[in-house]
Design an enzyme around this catalytic site. Structure first.
Site, PDB file in Angstrom:
ATOM      1  NE  ARG A  60      -2.788   0.470   3.405  1.00 40.99           N
ATOM      2  CZ  ARG A  60      -2.048   0.721   4.516  1.00 40.99           C
ATOM      3  NH1 ARG A  60      -1.349   1.827   4.602  1.00 40.99           N
ATOM      4  NH2 ARG A  60      -2.012  -0.152   5.507  1.00 40.99           N
ATOM      5  CE1 TYR A 113     -17.890  10.082 -15.593  1.00 40.94           C
ATOM      6  CE2 TYR A 113     -16.599  10.287 -13.587  1.00 40.94           C
ATOM      7  CZ  TYR A 113     -17.430   9.555 -14.412  1.00 40.94           C
ATOM      8  OH  TYR A 113     -17.791   8.284 -14.048  1.00 40.94           O
ATOM      9  CG  ASP A 185     -10.147  15.343 -15.338  1.00 45.14           C
ATOM     10  OD1 ASP A 185      -9.429  14.739 -16.167  1.00 45.14           O
ATOM     11  OD2 ASP A 185     -11.124  14.813 -14.780  1.00 45.14           O
ATOM     12  CE  LYS A 210     -13.008   6.922 -18.736  1.00 44.51           C
ATOM     13  NZ  LYS A 210     -12.921   7.347 -17.389  1.00 44.51           N
TER      14      LYS A 210
HETATM   15  C1  LIG Z   1     -12.815  13.449 -17.436  1.00 47.85           C
HETATM   16  C2  LIG Z   1     -12.922  12.360 -16.408  1.00 47.85           C
HETATM   17  N1  LIG Z   1     -12.359  12.526 -15.207  1.00 47.85           N
HETATM   18  C3  LIG Z   1     -12.433  11.574 -14.247  1.00 47.85           C
HETATM   19  C4  LIG Z   1     -13.120  10.396 -14.474  1.00 47.85           C
HETATM   20  C5  LIG Z   1     -13.201   9.377 -13.365  1.00 47.85           C
HETATM   21  O1  LIG Z   1     -12.308   8.346 -13.623  1.00 47.85           O
HETATM   22  P1  LIG Z   1     -12.525   6.807 -13.185  1.00 47.85           P
HETATM   23  O2  LIG Z   1     -13.735   6.317 -13.932  1.00 47.85           O
HETATM   24  O3  LIG Z   1     -11.249   6.151 -13.592  1.00 47.85           O
HETATM   25  O4  LIG Z   1     -12.760   6.801 -11.717  1.00 47.85           O
HETATM   26  C6  LIG Z   1     -13.705  10.176 -15.713  1.00 47.85           C
HETATM   27  C7  LIG Z   1     -14.433   8.908 -15.979  1.00 47.85           C
HETATM   28  O5  LIG Z   1     -15.145   8.785 -16.940  1.00 47.85           O
HETATM   29  C8  LIG Z   1     -13.613  11.185 -16.705  1.00 47.85           C
HETATM   30  O6  LIG Z   1     -14.178  11.030 -17.916  1.00 47.85           O
END
Ligand SMILES: Cc1ncc(COP(=O)(O)O)c(C=O)c1O
Length: 390
Positions: A60, A113, A185, A210
């Site tokens: 961890r 998101y 992000d 992604k």
């Molecule tokens: C732009 C964006 N940020 C964060 C996330 C969250 O990521 P995770 O699904 O890996 O938890 C997503 C998920 O679709 C996303 O599209």
């Protein structure tokens, strides 16, 4: 378009493609294996009490495969420290609980998101953190949303699912003046297309699920920071909270990243062709793609991105049912959530990825379809969309 990031000092003078393949990927000292092993292990033999080999005591706290990925991520984003988590949301959760205390205020984008919005609205707000929504594509709107207690400005660019563009350098200036931290992000762009830290951001967030992973076979998240003190604080919280990336997942992402530059180039080329076709299609009322000259964020995107990425959204004539029907008729574009893999995906954000923002300031149009344009033959993708549009 900017390509300053292709030969940054932070990469020791090497180009991005070289860094993607080599950073963190040193040959295994025991065998010379050129790919870091998957250290599928929870604990480590100590050479006497406290005699740790390479600093490893418990997975961890640290694991060599995760360390390799974290070094790679830091190098790619031009940061001092990278941290890999079990998912993008786990990374966001750790970040927010590190940066915020009860009474603090956060500015969040009016297009993000849905899961990020849910984290703010339903989880973080419960322990006394306040938030306001701003149109982050307009720095004046961000400035107007600030309060004396604002600690974090959150930006997603390009945004999910409306492909809005925020001028990172301009909002970084607003954040600096307010004494707040700017979090970007960078999931939709990836560090190959956009370098938020170099533009003044304090923290980069990724859903590694992604484009970084790139093959729809792993869920993961990351934080990358330039400030070593913040890096130490986040590493402390990562260990204290525990939502780390497992070794197999870290290895899959590290493997995916090696082809990130070539994949992003092809994603961007294919998405440009798809956006062009859609913008000429009689049944499409609006195409959202920052590469189109008529996109309101086109100039800013051209300034801060190397290319425009693989995500395209569009609205169709006939409203929600028509949009759902397009999703249902697509064959090569697989109907599914997520994005950023080599295979093309199609979805209806209102009923799928963004159902959690219904009724909020982030509600998405009901006639919206979102595409994650993959790296298949462009002609096949165009033909599939044409038949799906009817
Ligand atoms: C732009 C964006 N940020 C964060 C996330 C969250 O990521 P995770 O699904 O890996 O938890 C997503 C998920 O679709 C996303 O599209």
């Amino acid at each position: 378009m900017s390509d300053t990031h292709n030969s940054q000092n932070a990469h020791g003078g090497h180009g991005f493609e070289t860094v993607a393949i080599h950073a963190g990927n040193t040959a295994d000292p025991l065998t010379g294996a050129v790919v870091p092993p998957i250290y599928q292990v929870s604990t480590y033999k100590q050479d006497g009490v406290g005699g740790l080999r390479g600093g490893y005591e418990y997975s961890r706290s640290a694991n060599p495969t995760r360390t390799a990925l974290e070094e790679n991520l830091a190098a790619l984003e031009g940061g001092r420290q990278g941290l890999a988590f079990a998912s993008g949301l786990a990374a966001e959760d750790c970040l927010l609980r590190t940066l915020l205390s009860p009474g603090d205020h956060v500015v969040i984008p009016n297009d993000a998101y849905g899961g990020t919005f849910r984290l703010f609205a339903k989880v973080v707000s419960r322990w006394g953190v306040e938030w306001s929504v701003a149109d982050t594509s307009d720095p004046a709107s961000v400035r107007a949303a600030l309060t004396p207690k604002t600690k974090v400005i959150w930006v997603e660019t390009p945004s999910n699912p409306l492909l809005g563009i925020t001028d990172i350098a301009a909002v970084a200036q607003v954040a600096r003046e307010a004494g707040a931290r700017l979090v970007v992000d960078n999931t939709f762009a990836s560090p190959y297309l956009q370098q938020p830290l170099a533009l003044g951001a304090d923290v980069v967030v990724h859903s590694l699920t992604k484009y970084m992973g790139g093959h729809s076979d792993v869920v993961g998240g990351a934080l990358i920071v330039a400030d070593p003190a913040l890096g130490d604080e986040l590493a402390y919280h990562q260990n204290a909270m525990g939502a780390v990336a497992g070794p197999m997942d870290a290895w899959l992402v590290l493997r995916g990243i090696k082809t990130l530059p070539v994949r992003m180039d092809r994603h961007s080329e294919n998405a440009t062709k798809v956006a062009d076709m859609l913008s000429r299609h009689a049944r499409v009322t609006r195409v959202l793609y920052p590469g189109l000259p008529e996109h309101p964020g086109h100039e800013v995107a051209a300034k801060q991105m190397k290319a425009f990425g693989g995500m395209v959204s569009f609205q169709v004539e006939g409203g929600e049912e028509a949009a759902v029907a397009v999703c249902d008729r697509a064959k090569l574009f697989t109907l599914g959530e997520s994005l950023g893999g080599v295979e093309s995906l199609i979805e209806h954000p209102g009923r799928m990825t963004h159902a959690s923002v219904a009724g909020s300031a982030l509600e998405v149009p009901s006639d919206l379809v979102r595409l994650s344009v993959g790296i298949e033959s462009a002609d096949d993708l165009l033909a599939d969309l044409q038949q799906a549009l009817g």
